[in-house]
Design a protein around this motif. Structure first.
Motif, PDB file in Angstrom:
ATOM      1  N   LEU A  76      -3.870 -27.490  -8.900  1.00 46.03           N
ATOM      2  CA  LEU A  76      -3.008 -28.291  -9.020  1.00 46.03           C
ATOM      3  C   LEU A  76      -1.582 -28.171 -10.353  1.00 46.03           C
ATOM      4  O   LEU A  76      -0.727 -28.266 -10.295  1.00 46.03           O
ATOM      5  N   PRO A  77      -2.334 -27.569 -11.278  1.00 48.82           N
ATOM      6  CA  PRO A  77      -0.473 -27.639 -12.469  1.00 48.82           C
ATOM      7  C   PRO A  77       0.044 -27.015 -11.442  1.00 48.82           C
ATOM      8  O   PRO A  77       1.302 -27.739 -11.654  1.00 48.82           O
ATOM      9  N   LEU A  78       0.066 -25.383 -11.080  1.00 47.79           N
ATOM     10  CA  LEU A  78       1.215 -25.095 -10.721  1.00 47.79           C
ATOM     11  C   LEU A  78       1.844 -25.647  -9.035  1.00 47.79           C
ATOM     12  O   LEU A  78       3.003 -26.045  -9.022  1.00 47.79           O
ATOM     13  N   VAL A  79       0.812 -25.955  -8.537  1.00 51.44           N
ATOM     14  CA  VAL A  79       1.132 -26.573  -7.543  1.00 51.44           C
ATOM     15  C   VAL A  79       2.183 -27.798  -7.318  1.00 51.44           C
ATOM     16  O   VAL A  79       2.726 -28.119  -7.153  1.00 51.44           O
ATOM     17  N   ASN A  80       2.281 -28.793  -8.346  1.00 49.92           N
ATOM     18  CA  ASN A  80       2.973 -29.896  -8.790  1.00 49.92           C
ATOM     19  C   ASN A  80       4.051 -29.308  -9.247  1.00 49.92           C
ATOM     20  O   ASN A  80       4.740 -30.428  -9.672  1.00 49.92           O
ATOM     21  N   LEU A  81       4.217 -28.512  -9.912  1.00 56.37           N
ATOM     22  CA  LEU A  81       4.600 -28.055 -10.415  1.00 56.37           C
ATOM     23  C   LEU A  81       6.617 -27.588 -10.214  1.00 56.37           C
ATOM     24  O   LEU A  81       7.377 -27.147  -9.607  1.00 56.37           O
ATOM     25  N   SER A  82       5.563 -27.041  -8.823  1.00 62.90           N
ATOM     26  CA  SER A  82       6.480 -26.404  -8.101  1.00 62.90           C
ATOM     27  C   SER A  82       7.122 -27.540  -6.425  1.00 62.90           C
ATOM     28  O   SER A  82       8.023 -27.978  -6.096  1.00 62.90           O
ATOM     29  N   SER A  83       6.156 -29.008  -6.856  1.00 64.74           N
ATOM     30  CA  SER A  83       6.340 -29.961  -6.329  1.00 64.74           C
ATOM     31  C   SER A  83       7.514 -30.719  -6.707  1.00 64.74           C
ATOM     32  O   SER A  83       8.809 -31.607  -6.128  1.00 64.74           O
ATOM     33  N   SER A  84       7.156 -30.705  -8.017  1.00 60.77           N
ATOM     34  CA  SER A  84       8.417 -31.415  -9.300  1.00 60.77           C
ATOM     35  C   SER A  84       9.811 -30.666  -9.131  1.00 60.77           C
ATOM     36  O   SER A  84      10.537 -31.125 -10.092  1.00 60.77           O
ATOM     37  N   ARG A  85       9.658 -29.207  -9.036  1.00 59.44           N
ATOM     38  CA  ARG A  85      11.237 -27.897  -8.616  1.00 59.44           C
ATOM     39  C   ARG A  85      11.274 -27.822 -10.501  1.00 59.44           C
ATOM     40  O   ARG A  85      11.457 -28.146 -10.741  1.00 59.44           O
ATOM     41  N   GLU A  86      10.065 -28.070 -10.684  1.00 59.83           N
ATOM     42  CA  GLU A  86       9.989 -27.481 -12.130  1.00 59.83           C
ATOM     43  C   GLU A  86       9.109 -26.260 -12.369  1.00 59.83           C
ATOM     44  O   GLU A  86       9.133 -25.156 -13.535  1.00 59.83           O
ATOM     45  N   LEU A  87       8.810 -24.887 -11.688  1.00 57.53           N
ATOM     46  CA  LEU A  87       8.341 -23.618 -11.483  1.00 57.53           C
ATOM     47  C   LEU A  87       9.440 -23.068 -10.542  1.00 57.53           C
ATOM     48  O   LEU A  87       9.658 -23.121  -9.396  1.00 57.53           O
ATOM     49  N   SER A  88      10.362 -21.891 -11.781  1.00 62.69           N
ATOM     50  CA  SER A  88      11.239 -21.684 -11.682  1.00 62.69           C
ATOM     51  C   SER A  88      10.620 -19.747 -10.899  1.00 62.69           C
ATOM     52  O   SER A  88       9.592 -19.602 -11.455  1.00 62.69           O
ATOM     53  N   ALA A  89      11.204 -18.748 -10.300  1.00 60.87           N
ATOM     54  CA  ALA A  89      10.677 -18.171  -9.338  1.00 60.87           C
ATOM     55  C   ALA A  89      11.781 -16.707 -10.439  1.00 60.87           C
ATOM     56  O   ALA A  89      12.785 -16.227 -10.325  1.00 60.87           O
ATOM     57  N   PHE A  90      11.009 -15.482 -11.150  1.00 65.14           N
ATOM     58  CA  PHE A  90      12.288 -14.775 -11.620  1.00 65.14           C
ATOM     59  C   PHE A  90      11.419 -13.081 -10.939  1.00 65.14           C
ATOM     60  O   PHE A  90       9.713 -12.617 -10.633  1.00 65.14           O
ATOM     61  N   LEU A  91      12.155 -12.447  -9.725  1.00 67.31           N
ATOM     62  CA  LEU A  91      12.093 -11.310  -9.033  1.00 67.31           C
ATOM     63  C   LEU A  91      11.466  -9.956  -9.435  1.00 67.31           C
ATOM     64  O   LEU A  91      12.691  -9.729 -10.266  1.00 67.31           O
ATOM     65  N   HIS A  92      10.137 -10.145  -9.730  1.00 65.09           N
ATOM     66  CA  HIS A  92      10.163  -8.469 -10.360  1.00 65.09           C
ATOM     67  C   HIS A  92      10.260  -7.244  -9.031  1.00 65.09           C
ATOM     68  O   HIS A  92       8.742  -7.715  -8.552  1.00 65.09           O
ATOM     69  N   ASN A  93      11.006  -6.757  -9.274  1.00 65.96           N
ATOM     70  CA  ASN A  93      11.002  -5.051  -8.042  1.00 65.96           C
ATOM     71  C   ASN A  93       9.888  -4.121  -8.644  1.00 65.96           C
ATOM     72  O   ASN A  93       9.649  -2.850  -7.419  1.00 65.96           O
ATOM     73  N   GLY A  94       9.498  -4.036  -9.839  1.00 62.81           N
ATOM     74  CA  GLY A  94       8.947  -2.579 -10.242  1.00 62.81           C
ATOM     75  C   GLY A  94       7.588  -2.719 -10.510  1.00 62.81           C
ATOM     76  O   GLY A  94       7.502  -3.003  -9.350  1.00 62.81           O
ATOM     77  N   PHE A  95       7.203  -1.967 -11.082  1.00 58.94           N
ATOM     78  CA  PHE A  95       5.629  -1.673 -11.199  1.00 58.94           C
ATOM     79  C   PHE A  95       5.235  -3.002 -11.412  1.00 58.94           C
ATOM     80  O   PHE A  95       5.186  -3.898 -12.473  1.00 58.94           O
ATOM     81  N   TRP A  96       4.028  -2.955 -10.419  1.00 58.19           N
ATOM     82  CA  TRP A  96       3.050  -4.323 -11.223  1.00 58.19           C
ATOM     83  C   TRP A  96       1.675  -4.420 -10.585  1.00 58.19           C
ATOM     84  O   TRP A  96       1.687  -3.550  -9.594  1.00 58.19           O
ATOM     85  N   GLN A  97       0.897  -4.190 -11.068  1.00 61.56           N
ATOM     86  CA  GLN A  97      -0.728  -3.722 -10.998  1.00 61.56           C
ATOM     87  C   GLN A  97      -1.771  -4.832 -11.308  1.00 61.56           C
ATOM     88  O   GLN A  97      -2.159  -4.284 -13.239  1.00 61.56           O
ATOM     89  N   PRO A  98      -2.604  -5.015 -11.066  1.00 63.85           N
ATOM     90  CA  PRO A  98      -3.919  -5.640 -11.464  1.00 63.85           C
ATOM     91  C   PRO A  98      -4.899  -5.058 -11.657  1.00 63.85           C
ATOM     92  O   PRO A  98      -5.297  -4.020 -10.950  1.00 63.85           O
ATOM     93  N   MET A  99      -6.104  -5.101 -12.724  1.00 64.82           N
ATOM     94  CA  MET A  99      -7.225  -4.166 -12.622  1.00 64.82           C
ATOM     95  C   MET A  99      -8.510  -4.942 -12.144  1.00 64.82           C
ATOM     96  O   MET A  99      -9.107  -5.890 -12.938  1.00 64.82           O
ATOM     97  N   ASP A 100      -8.432  -5.477 -10.711  1.00 61.09           N
ATOM     98  CA  ASP A 100      -9.666  -6.342 -10.700  1.00 61.09           C
ATOM     99  C   ASP A 100     -10.597  -5.627 -10.332  1.00 61.09           C
ATOM    100  O   ASP A 100     -12.299  -6.074 -10.342  1.00 61.09           O
ATOM    101  N   THR A 101     -10.807  -4.289  -9.759  1.00 57.26           N
ATOM    102  CA  THR A 101     -11.828  -3.426  -9.575  1.00 57.26           C
ATOM    103  C   THR A 101     -11.975  -1.927 -10.351  1.00 57.26           C
ATOM    104  O   THR A 101     -10.750  -1.796 -11.107  1.00 57.26           O
ATOM    105  N   LEU A 102     -13.075  -1.784 -10.088  1.00 58.15           N
ATOM    106  CA  LEU A 102     -12.818   0.288 -10.821  1.00 58.15           C
ATOM    107  C   LEU A 102     -12.047   0.941 -10.155  1.00 58.15           C
ATOM    108  O   LEU A 102     -11.350   1.278 -10.838  1.00 58.15           O
TER     109      LEU A 102
END
Length: 258
Positions: free
Chosen positions: A211-237
């Motif tokens: 809800l925090p991000l959902v409501n920030l989005s609804s209130s137009r208080e959430l901006s997006a910085f577009l990143h086209n480079g490397f990004w990788q989470p470490m969720d799995t082995l």
């Protein structure tokens, strides 16, 4: 400026590793992934960190309390109970606050628990303790200041199992977390936030990603910085092994420091 790192999760999809250490302490190149994240921020001038600890958080404390011992050559005199550093191989000008935010606290609740350590009129960086990227944090901060929004989220292209964002004129108009099958950019986990944004978190049982991000989005208080480079989470082995391979072959895109 401070960087907040959410580091209290269990990392259950990392198998046996998650039973012996918290996810941010899983190593890439003999250094915990949280060290890599902090080195990225440090490269861009961030020297003050607030780590939101939880599951096995004492391991994070022990690592940094004994940091000089761990990375230096030492001469130990047991009779005098003294330690002499023969060669300090790395000096880090970091100030680190490690706060126990609870074993089961959700990400939003962890942010509420470190609220008193944040400056009222200065934005702060925030990220998770399990993801790496080659994001230019100076450009991210400049973008946030120009957007004049409460929160700026880094938007990346993901594996399809993550949720999606709808972006219009660099403003997030819709946020949906982890809707499998959505196509588009998703939450890359590198934020710049104003302290006032924490008012969108209702209680410690609320994930920041709901809800925090959902409501920030609804209130137009959430901006997006577009990143086209490397990004990788470490969720799995498998993802951990991919990051390890990049590091060992000297081709880690996130290693922007010398």
């Amino acid at each position: 400026m401070k960087a907040v790192i959410l580091a209290g999760g269990r990392g259950t999809r990392l198998g046996q590793l998650s039973s012996i250490k918290p996810k941010p302490m899983v190593e890439i190149g003999n250094r915990p992934i949280i060290w890599h994240i902090m080195k990225l921020y440090s490269h861009y001038g961030v020297k003050e960190f607030i780590i939101c600890a939880g599951y096995l958080g004492y391991q994070i404390k022990d690592y940094f309390i004994n940091y000089s011992n761990n990375v230096s050559d030492v001469k130990i005199n047991l009779n005098k109970n003294s330690i002499e550093y023969i060669n300090k191989k790395e000096r880090l000008n970091w100030e680190i606050s490690i706060i126990d935010t609870g074993q089961e606290t959700m990400t939003g609740g962890r942010l509420l628990k470190i609220k008193e350590f944040l400056d009222n009129n200065t934005p702060f960086f925030m990220t998770y303790g399990d993801g790496l990227a080659d994001i230019n944090l100076s450009k991210l901060l400049d973008f946030h200041k120009k957007s004049k929004k409460l929160v700026t989220m880094t938007a990346v292209y993901p594996p399809p199992r993550f949720g999606s964002l709808v972006i219009e004129n660099n403003l997030v108009t819709k946020f949906s977390e982890k809707n499998i099958g959505d196509v588009g950019r998703i939450n890359g986990g590198f934020f710049v936030c104003e302290k006032q944004a924490l008012k969108y978190i209702n209680n410690k049982n609320q994930p920041w990603e709901s809800l925090p991000l959902v409501n920030l989005s609804s209130s137009r208080e959430l901006s997006a910085f577009l990143h086209n480079g490397f990004w990788q989470p470490m969720d799995t082995l498998r993802e951990r092994d991919e990051l390890e391979k990049l590091w060992k072959t000297n081709s880690a895109p996130w290693k922007v420091w010398v």
